[in-house]
Each structure stands twice: as structure tokens, then as C-alpha cells.
Design an enzyme around this catalytic site. Structure first.
Site, PDB file in Angstrom:
ATOM      1  N   ASP A  78       0.860  -1.293  -0.131  1.00 31.15           N
ATOM      2  CA  ASP A  78      -0.044  -0.006   0.085  1.00 31.15           C
ATOM      3  C   ASP A  78       0.824   1.411  -0.272  1.00 31.15           C
ATOM      4  O   ASP A  78       1.912   1.257   0.641  1.00 31.15           O
ATOM      5  CB  ASP A  78      -1.031   0.081   1.440  1.00 31.15           C
ATOM      6  CG  ASP A  78      -2.179  -1.148   0.995  1.00 31.15           C
ATOM      7  OD1 ASP A  78      -2.394  -1.533  -0.026  1.00 31.15           O
ATOM      8  OD2 ASP A  78      -2.849  -0.987   1.937  1.00 31.15           O
TER       9      ASP A  78
ATOM     10  N   MET B 127       1.548   4.819   8.978  1.00 36.76           N
ATOM     11  CA  MET B 127       0.742   4.905   8.133  1.00 36.76           C
ATOM     12  C   MET B 127       0.479   6.586   7.978  1.00 36.76           C
ATOM     13  O   MET B 127       0.494   7.150   8.987  1.00 36.76           O
ATOM     14  CB  MET B 127      -0.789   4.769   8.450  1.00 36.76           C
ATOM     15  CG  MET B 127      -1.861   4.783   7.462  1.00 36.76           C
ATOM     16  SD  MET B 127      -3.435   4.125   7.806  1.00 36.76           S
ATOM     17  CE  MET B 127      -3.110   2.438   7.003  1.00 36.76           C
TER      18      MET B 127
ATOM     19  N   TRP C 295     -13.259   0.135  -0.908  1.00 36.00           N
ATOM     20  CA  TRP C 295     -12.550   0.056   0.182  1.00 36.00           C
ATOM     21  C   TRP C 295     -13.190  -1.445   0.793  1.00 36.00           C
ATOM     22  O   TRP C 295     -14.206  -1.533   1.081  1.00 36.00           O
ATOM     23  CB  TRP C 295     -12.434   0.805   1.060  1.00 36.00           C
ATOM     24  CG  TRP C 295     -11.642   0.799   2.295  1.00 36.00           C
ATOM     25  CD1 TRP C 295     -10.302   1.079   2.395  1.00 36.00           C
ATOM     26  CD2 TRP C 295     -12.092   0.123   3.622  1.00 36.00           C
ATOM     27  NE1 TRP C 295      -9.594   0.770   3.550  1.00 36.00           N
ATOM     28  CE2 TRP C 295     -10.778   0.145   4.479  1.00 36.00           C
ATOM     29  CE3 TRP C 295     -13.187  -0.276   4.076  1.00 36.00           C
ATOM     30  CZ2 TRP C 295     -10.849  -0.365   5.483  1.00 36.00           C
ATOM     31  CZ3 TRP C 295     -13.223  -0.863   5.348  1.00 36.00           C
ATOM     32  CH2 TRP C 295     -12.128  -0.727   6.103  1.00 36.00           C
TER      33      TRP C 295
ATOM     34  N   HIS D 102      -4.546  10.259   6.034  1.00 37.89           N
ATOM     35  CA  HIS D 102      -5.335  10.973   5.029  1.00 37.89           C
ATOM     36  C   HIS D 102      -6.714  10.888   5.114  1.00 37.89           C
ATOM     37  O   HIS D 102      -7.169   9.976   5.899  1.00 37.89           O
ATOM     38  CB  HIS D 102      -4.786  10.553   3.604  1.00 37.89           C
ATOM     39  CG  HIS D 102      -4.871   8.976   3.596  1.00 37.89           C
ATOM     40  ND1 HIS D 102      -6.182   8.273   2.861  1.00 37.89           N
ATOM     41  CD2 HIS D 102      -4.212   7.815   3.928  1.00 37.89           C
ATOM     42  CE1 HIS D 102      -5.996   7.000   3.195  1.00 37.89           C
ATOM     43  NE2 HIS D 102      -4.697   6.741   3.737  1.00 37.89           N
TER      44      HIS D 102
ATOM     45  N   GLU E 187     -11.077  -7.253   0.253  1.00 39.82           N
ATOM     46  CA  GLU E 187     -10.233  -8.119  -0.520  1.00 39.82           C
ATOM     47  C   GLU E 187      -8.957  -8.902   0.281  1.00 39.82           C
ATOM     48  O   GLU E 187      -8.449  -9.747  -0.160  1.00 39.82           O
ATOM     49  CB  GLU E 187      -9.498  -7.332  -1.677  1.00 39.82           C
ATOM     50  CG  GLU E 187      -8.303  -6.444  -1.460  1.00 39.82           C
ATOM     51  CD  GLU E 187      -8.739  -5.177  -0.702  1.00 39.82           C
ATOM     52  OE1 GLU E 187      -7.682  -4.631  -0.097  1.00 39.82           O
ATOM     53  OE2 GLU E 187      -9.871  -4.872  -0.802  1.00 39.82           O
ATOM     54  N   ASP E 188      -8.414  -7.986   1.197  1.00 37.08           N
ATOM     55  CA  ASP E 188      -7.317  -8.858   2.002  1.00 37.08           C
ATOM     56  C   ASP E 188      -7.924  -9.942   2.633  1.00 37.08           C
ATOM     57  O   ASP E 188      -7.127 -10.993   2.794  1.00 37.08           O
ATOM     58  CB  ASP E 188      -6.382  -7.841   2.876  1.00 37.08           C
ATOM     59  CG  ASP E 188      -7.950  -6.885   3.841  1.00 37.08           C
ATOM     60  OD1 ASP E 188      -9.084  -6.879   3.380  1.00 37.08           O
ATOM     61  OD2 ASP E 188      -7.279  -5.994   4.461  1.00 37.08           O
TER      62      ASP E 188
ATOM     63  N   ARG F  33     -10.623   9.483   3.388  1.00 37.90           N
ATOM     64  CA  ARG F  33     -10.795   8.593   2.257  1.00 37.90           C
ATOM     65  C   ARG F  33     -10.949   9.131   0.986  1.00 37.90           C
ATOM     66  O   ARG F  33     -11.514  10.147   0.738  1.00 37.90           O
ATOM     67  CB  ARG F  33     -11.706   7.799   2.941  1.00 37.90           C
ATOM     68  CG  ARG F  33     -12.351   6.691   1.943  1.00 37.90           C
ATOM     69  CD  ARG F  33     -13.320   5.821   2.564  1.00 37.90           C
ATOM     70  NE  ARG F  33     -12.990   5.019   3.792  1.00 37.90           N
ATOM     71  CZ  ARG F  33     -12.049   4.377   3.928  1.00 37.90           C
ATOM     72  NH1 ARG F  33     -11.198   3.975   3.010  1.00 37.90           N
ATOM     73  NH2 ARG F  33     -11.814   3.908   5.318  1.00 37.90           N
TER      74      ARG F  33
ATOM     75  N   ASP G 127       0.340   4.160   1.264  1.00 38.71           N
ATOM     76  CA  ASP G 127       0.485   5.038   2.524  1.00 38.71           C
ATOM     77  C   ASP G 127       1.145   4.310   3.706  1.00 38.71           C
ATOM     78  O   ASP G 127       0.917   4.743   4.952  1.00 38.71           O
ATOM     79  CB  ASP G 127      -0.843   5.334   3.000  1.00 38.71           C
ATOM     80  CG  ASP G 127      -1.893   4.191   3.200  1.00 38.71           C
ATOM     81  OD1 ASP G 127      -1.231   3.163   3.058  1.00 38.71           O
ATOM     82  OD2 ASP G 127      -2.972   4.451   3.459  1.00 38.71           O
TER      83      ASP G 127
END
Length: 340
Positions: free
Chosen positions: A184, A276, A246, A279, A249-250, A281, A186
Site C-alpha cells: 500500500d 501510516m 474499500w 489522509h 479483498e485482503d 478517504r 501509505d
């Protein structure tokens, strides 16, 4: 050293050709006897240059193997996000990185070849910070690596899983990588003893994020940064393509790993730490309301939803200084959209 060696080879070859051409030209302006003498002199010079080239080439081939555990790593890192930082400054800091974001240790032959896959859209600030920290992090581990940024074209709903599949397919066209890191944009690693190499089983590297107070949020969490061999990826049929937006999937990937009777490898919690970048969304990456229903059917769907039904259109591939940027049309849940 490897970079200097290649330049030396090119220079020596150019010198050899120049000497031969000049001597040949001079010899034509003299009588035949002198021509013969000059010719054999040029052959002698060329032979010496060839010996030098072979010696340099032999030296290049004889670089020692890098150690399996690098002695250059120092442990916990001080991670900062300077407000003044821009991509140009990061490029100037990493002159040994070749175009496309590739790197090989200059003084030894890397033991591991690693591809880093970063799904991306509208996150240039985060990408700048990640590359600022990730390049030196990987170089201290003495890895041969290349960074691929997979950019989703258009403003349709983001699909992380599908972008990871695209990244895997495109990265494997460049090299037969030992290990693929799915990363990822971030998340910044906070300890360079968290080695970016694969394990016997799929590895979840980001076990302790500051977002979760440096704890695993739940037992089967597999989000953030993970590492799989190409064989692992093929075995689980890659990542699901059906999660738009969002979330989910993980956990689907964790299910695939379990269904294929593989364990999950993890670094110690004090080493697998990540910071992280805060930020809001992203627009187009809202929570997926269908994620829970998709997860319920993951055991039935995984063999038909992944690498084997992946569709995308490659729009561009560009070798930037610090990364290979691959822009693709992955469409929407209703099909591909053409941006050409």
C-alpha cells in the site's frame, strides 16, 4: 562499482575502434611496406585493449555474493514526512537507482530479486514519501529490486485486488522475480530488519501499524503489505477482481491462503512496524457495501475470480527515475471502459 565497470567497458571499446580507424587511415597514405608494419601494430594494440576488456569483464562477473542477512541494516528507523519534500528532490537523493526504479547492489551480487507492486491513484504526495523512505530501506538490505506503480485510469471506483493482479502480470514480464511485495502506498516500514524477502509461506509484513496501536487488529488480518512468491500467487489464483471500493479483498486473500493449506508467515511484532500516512478517504474508494456478501462466497468463488479471469487494457508504461509507472484501464464492475 558495477555502474563504473559498464562505463569502462563502453569507453574501452570506443577507444579500440577509434585506434583501428585512425591507424588504418594513416596506413593508406604510406607505401605498402609501411602499411604492413602499421597494420600489425594496430593488431597488437587491439589485442592489448581486448585483454583489458576481458579483464574488466571478468572482474565484473566475479563480484562476491551479497550476504543473506545484510550487515547494513540498523534496526528502528526515524520516519518523518517533510512538508518541503517533492519527487525531484527524492530523485536527486537516489542517483544509483536506474530508470524504472530498478537497483542492484554495486559491490556484490544480490541473493534475492524482488518486485514491489504499489496500487495507486491520486496519491502522488504519499508515493513521494514512500519512495523517499523505501529506496534506502531496500538498498540497505542489499536486494536487487524494481518498483512498479500500478495506476488506475479514470475516476471509477478503485479496485485494489485487480490492480495487484495487473501488477503481478506486468512485473513478471520484466524478470523472473524471487518474491513479489504487494505494498500500500501509505505505509512506511519503521525497521529495516523487516526483510523484504519471501518465506516458505505467504508473508504478512505489516503486522503492527501505528493505526492499530502496533497490534494485529484481528487474527487473520492480511492487509497493508504482503509478500508472496510467484508460485504462491499462481496457487491462490492471484487476488479477487470483484471487490470495488474499500475493504474485503485482503480477507479474501487470507481465505485463499487457508483453502490452499498454507500458513501465514509474519515478522516479530517489534520489527514488523509501519507508520501510516494520515489522509482522508479517497473519492471513488468508499466502503464497499457488498464486501461481506462477497466474503461469504469466497470459498466458492476463488478458483474463478482472479488471475484466470483478469481483464484490463494497458494504456501506458513509463520508466520514471524511481519507479515504473503502469497505467491501466480496469473498467468498472460493469466492464472495461476505454480511455484511449
Amino acid at each position: 562499482m558495477a555502474l563504473m565497470t559498464e562505463r569502462t567497458l563502453v569507453l574501452l571499446i570506443c577507444v579500440q575502434l577509434l585506434v583501428l580507424v585512425l591507424l588504418y587511415q594513416v596506413s593508406y597514405d604510406h607505401e605498402t611496406a609501411h602499411y604492413e608494419n602499421t597494420f600489425w601494430k594496430s593488431i597488437a594494440i587491439a589485442t592489448k585493449i581486448n585483454k583489458a576488456i576481458r579483464a574488466v569483464s571478468h572482474y565484473k562477473q566475479k563480484l562476491p555474493d551479497c550476504p543473506r542477512t545484510s550487515q547494513l541494516t540498523g534496526g528502528p528507523l526515524n520516519i518523518s514526512f517533510p512538508l518541503w519534500l517533492n519527487m525531484k528532490q527524492v530523485e536527486q537523493k537516489h542517483l544509483l537507482v536506474r530508470r524504472g526504479g530498478s537497483y542492484s547492489p554495486p559491490n556484490c551480487t544480490a541473493t534475492y530479486k524482488i518486485a514491489i507492486i504499489i496500487p495507486h491513484r491520486n496519491r502522488m504526495e504519499h508515493l513521494t514519501y514512500l519512495l523517499y523512505h523505501l529506496h534506502p530501506f531496500l538498498q540497505r538490505q542489499q536486494l536487487k529490486y524494481r518498483i512498479f506503480v500500478i495506476e488506475q485510469a479514470g475516476n471509477y471506483t478503485f479496485n485494489r485486488g485487480k490492480l495487484l493482479n495487473v501488477g503481478f502480470k506486468e512485473a513478471m514480464k520484466h524478470e523472473n522475480w524471487d518474491c513479489i511485495f504487494f505494498h500500500d502506498v501509505d505505509l512506511i516500514p519503521e525497521d529495516d530488519r523487516n526483510t523484504y524477502i519471501c518465506d516458505l509461506f505467504p508473508k504478512h509484513a505489516s503486522i503492527a501499524m501505528d493505526k492499530f496501536k502496533y497490534r494485529l487488529p484481528y487474527k487473520h488480518f492480511f492487509g497493508g503489505v504482503s509478500a508472496l512468491t510467484p508460485e504462491h500467487v499462481e496457487k491462490i489464483n492471484g487476488f479477487p477482481n470483484s471487490y470495488w471500493g474499500w475493504g474485503g479483498e485482503d480477507d479474501d486473500i487470507a481465505t485463499r491462503i487457508k483453502l490452499n493449506k498454507m500458513l501465514v508467515a509474519r515478522p516479530p511484532i517489534h520489527i514488523g512496524r509501519y507508520k501510516m500516512i494520515s489522509h482522508k478517504r479517497d473519492k471513488g474508494n468508499e466502503k464497499n457495501p457488498e464486501r461481506f456478501q462477497l466474503l461469504k462466497n469466497a470459498t466458492l468463488r476463488w478458483e474463478e475470480d482472479g488471475l484466470n479471469n483478469l481483464e484490463y487494457i494497458l494504456l501506458s508504461k513509463k520508466n520514471n527515475h524511481l519507479y515504473t509507472n503502469i497505467t491501466v484501464d480496469i473498467g468498472t464492475s460493469k466492464g472495461l471502459q476505454l480511455y484511449r
